[in-house]
Design an enzyme around this catalytic site. Structure first.
Site, short mmCIF file in Angstrom:
data_model
loop_
_atom_site.label_atom_id
_atom_site.label_comp_id
_atom_site.label_asym_id
_atom_site.label_seq_id
_atom_site.Cartn_x
_atom_site.Cartn_y
_atom_site.Cartn_z
N HIS A 102 0.88 -1.18 0.00
CA HIS A 102 0.00 0.00 0.00
C HIS A 102 0.91 1.23 0.00
O HIS A 102 1.98 1.20 0.62
CB HIS A 102 -0.82 0.13 1.29
CG HIS A 102 -1.79 -0.97 1.57
ND1 HIS A 102 -1.44 -2.10 2.23
CD2 HIS A 102 -3.11 -1.08 1.31
CE1 HIS A 102 -2.51 -2.88 2.38
NE2 HIS A 102 -3.54 -2.28 1.83
N ASP A 105 2.22 2.06 3.39
CA ASP A 105 3.16 1.13 4.03
C ASP A 105 4.59 1.58 3.79
O ASP A 105 5.45 1.44 4.66
CB ASP A 105 3.11 -0.29 3.41
CG ASP A 105 1.74 -0.90 3.39
OD1 ASP A 105 0.91 -0.52 4.22
OD2 ASP A 105 1.51 -1.78 2.52
N GLU A 233 -10.85 -6.63 -4.65
CA GLU A 233 -10.70 -7.70 -3.65
C GLU A 233 -11.94 -7.76 -2.76
O GLU A 233 -12.17 -6.86 -1.95
CB GLU A 233 -9.45 -7.44 -2.79
CG GLU A 233 -9.22 -8.51 -1.73
CD GLU A 233 -7.94 -8.29 -0.94
OE1 GLU A 233 -6.96 -7.77 -1.51
OE2 GLU A 233 -7.93 -8.63 0.25
N ASP A 297 -4.94 -13.66 -2.62
CA ASP A 297 -4.31 -13.38 -1.34
C ASP A 297 -4.34 -14.68 -0.55
O ASP A 297 -5.40 -15.12 -0.07
CB ASP A 297 -5.05 -12.25 -0.60
CG ASP A 297 -4.52 -10.88 -1.01
OD1 ASP A 297 -3.64 -10.82 -1.89
OD2 ASP A 297 -4.97 -9.87 -0.43
N ASP A 340 -0.98 -12.56 2.10
CA ASP A 340 -1.60 -11.50 2.91
C ASP A 340 -1.81 -12.08 4.31
O ASP A 340 -2.92 -12.40 4.71
CB ASP A 340 -2.92 -11.07 2.26
CG ASP A 340 -3.46 -9.80 2.87
OD1 ASP A 340 -2.89 -9.34 3.88
OD2 ASP A 340 -4.45 -9.26 2.34
C1 XLS Z 1 -7.68 -6.63 4.32
C2 XLS Z 1 -7.23 -6.84 2.95
C3 XLS Z 1 -6.04 -5.99 2.54
C4 XLS Z 1 -5.91 -5.98 1.04
C5 XLS Z 1 -5.08 -4.86 0.51
O1 XLS Z 1 -8.47 -7.37 4.86
O2 XLS Z 1 -6.96 -8.18 2.76
O3 XLS Z 1 -4.89 -6.45 3.16
O4 XLS Z 1 -5.40 -7.18 0.57
O5 XLS Z 1 -5.62 -3.63 0.81
NI NI Z 2 -6.05 -9.07 1.14
NI NI Z 3 -7.68 -10.05 4.87
#
Ligand code: XLS
Ligand code: NI
Ligand code: NI
Length: 437
Positions: A102, A105, A233, A297, A340
């Protein structure tokens, strides 16, 4: 150059299933070929920046438990640079091909957006150099438009157009730096795009706004000629009670309604699938069936906890079934497996980061090997074909081709009487699956 993980002297190696070395792969052999591609090419592993380097173990009941050397200089941009160096050290020592981040980050926010963007430019320069030096690539970038208090009521779905504008500006920059780093993709996770109460929320309007934001992103992407793939996502809840992009089916309906299907694919997270009351495999299969599987992820939740625990994947059933669906669909193109996931609050040793990733990479390598064997032997495909064989007969074809109506089917039924039934054979199939695990 001083190292942040000096105990790991060289790249983590593949030593095979009999190895007792905790810092070696037992199954992930990057160069090993499976169905025409190397394991590294199939799995496209990525380390995520947020959990791995910025996650320090805090939860709702207590602050950070984890102390990292690269986080200790105190000066924010020094911390950012040290963290980037530590990150590329870990990527190369693990031997992953990709990373994800991000905007917030990699560089902390300053007092104004302009200053924040300057900080990003500074750190992106370093990241670009490290990518070049190491060969590690960017799987995707994204925006954190959910942590700052200005986004408490959402970003693109905020009731205030000024907050919408802020989010748009932030995404603009994040897409630019993702392009600068040659990212293969860009993710939209709607961190606070959702609501807690319908009493203060105009859901229809929020969704129109979200679509508008995504359209602007597509326009801008074309304008600057960013070639990476856009992903959404899904997640059903947390932080809001009802997240708008709640699952793959819901995202697909949204994309269709706003005519965005051609510009987006999905990034499916295992833990988000289970939070939505689905299996990981269900979400993957839904995406494959509708041509929208983009990236993954790779993590897991906890059966007994109803939140996004983001643990490292260890369940071989899950990795096998996931890789079976991914392999069958032809494999990743722009996407990959992004961990993730974060180490637990008590895992305060920096080398726990290695244990987490090594185990996860081995779990997916086993999944890949199992899935390839399942596909080669074709037992499940054969059973499926047999179960649906009726659709290859005259009656089945007529129905599928839209050539039969209610009257004709009534005639058929009166003439042929009670249909012959066949067993679903679930137990047998589960036993066969176990033979591969
Ligand atoms: C949070 C999400 C986040 C995304 C990216 O629950 O998984 O980590 O993957 O913003
Ligand atoms: Ni995620
Ligand atoms: Ni998550």
């Amino acid at each position: 150059m001083s190292e942040f993980f000096p105990k790991i002297k060289k790249k983590v190696k593949y030593e095979g299933p009999d190895s007792k070395n905790p810092f070696a792969f037992k199954h992930y052999n990057p160069k090993q070929k499976i169905m025409g591609k190397t394991m590294a090419e199939h799995l496209r592993f990525a380390v995520c920046y947020w959990h791995t380097f910025k996650g320090l173990g805090s939860d709702q009941f207590g602050g950070p438990t984890i102390i990292r050397e690269y986080n200790s200089s105190g000066e924010p941009m020094q911390v950012a640079e040290d963290t980037m160096l530590a990150a590329f050290e870990l990527f190369t020592k693990l031997g992953v091909g990709f990373w994800c981040f991000h905007d917030r980050d990699i560089a902390p926010e300053a007092d104004t957006l302009a200053e924040t963007n300057k900080r990003l430019d500074q750190i992106v320069k370093l990241a670009k150099k490290l990518q070049k030096d190491t060969g590690v690539k960017l799987l995707w970038g994204t925006t954190n438009a959910f942590s700052h208090r200005r986004f408490m009521a959402g970003a693109g779905t905020n009731p205030s157009p000024a907050v919408f504008a802020y989010a748009a500006s932030q995404i603009k920059k994040a897409v630019e730096i993702t392009k600068e780093l040659n990212g293969a993709g860009y993710v939209f996770w709607g961190g606070r795009e959702g609501y807690d109460s319908l009493l203060n929320t105009d859901m229809a309007r929020d969704l129109d706004h979200l679509a508008q934001l995504l359209r602007m992103a597509v326009d801008y992407k074309k304008k600057i000629r960013f070639k990476g793939q856009f992903y959404i996502e899904p997640k059903p809840k947390e932080p809001t009670k009802h997240q708008y992009d709640s699952d793959a089916g819901n995202c697909f309906a949204f994309l269709q309604k706003y005519d965005l299907v051609k510009d987006f694919k999905l990034n499916i997270e295992a833990n988000h699938a289970t939070l939505a009351g689905h299996t990981f495999q269900h979400e993957l299969q839904f995406c494959v069936d509708n041509g929208i599987l983009g990236s993954v992820d790779a993590n897991r939740g906890d059966l007994l906890l109803g939140w996004d625990t983001d643990q490292f994947p260890t369940d071989i059933y899950d990795t096998t079934l996931a890789m079976y669906i991914i392999l069958k669909s032809g494999g990743f193109t722009t996407g990959g497996l992004n961990f993730d996931a974060h180490v637990r609050r008590q895992s305060i040793d920096p080398y726990d980061l290695f244990h987490g990733h090594i185990g996860a990479m081995d779990a997916f390598a086993r999944g890949l090997k199992n899935a390839a064997k399942m596909l080669r032997e074709g037992k499940f495909e054969k059973a499926l074909k047999k179960r649906y064989a009726g659709w290859e007969t005259a009656l089945g074809r007529k129905i599928e081709n839209g050539k039969a109506g209610f009257e004709e089917l009534e005639k058929y039924t009166i003439k042929n009487g009670e249909p012959k039934l066949a067993s679903g054979r679930q137990e047998l199939l589960e036993n066969i699956l176990n033979e591969y695990i």
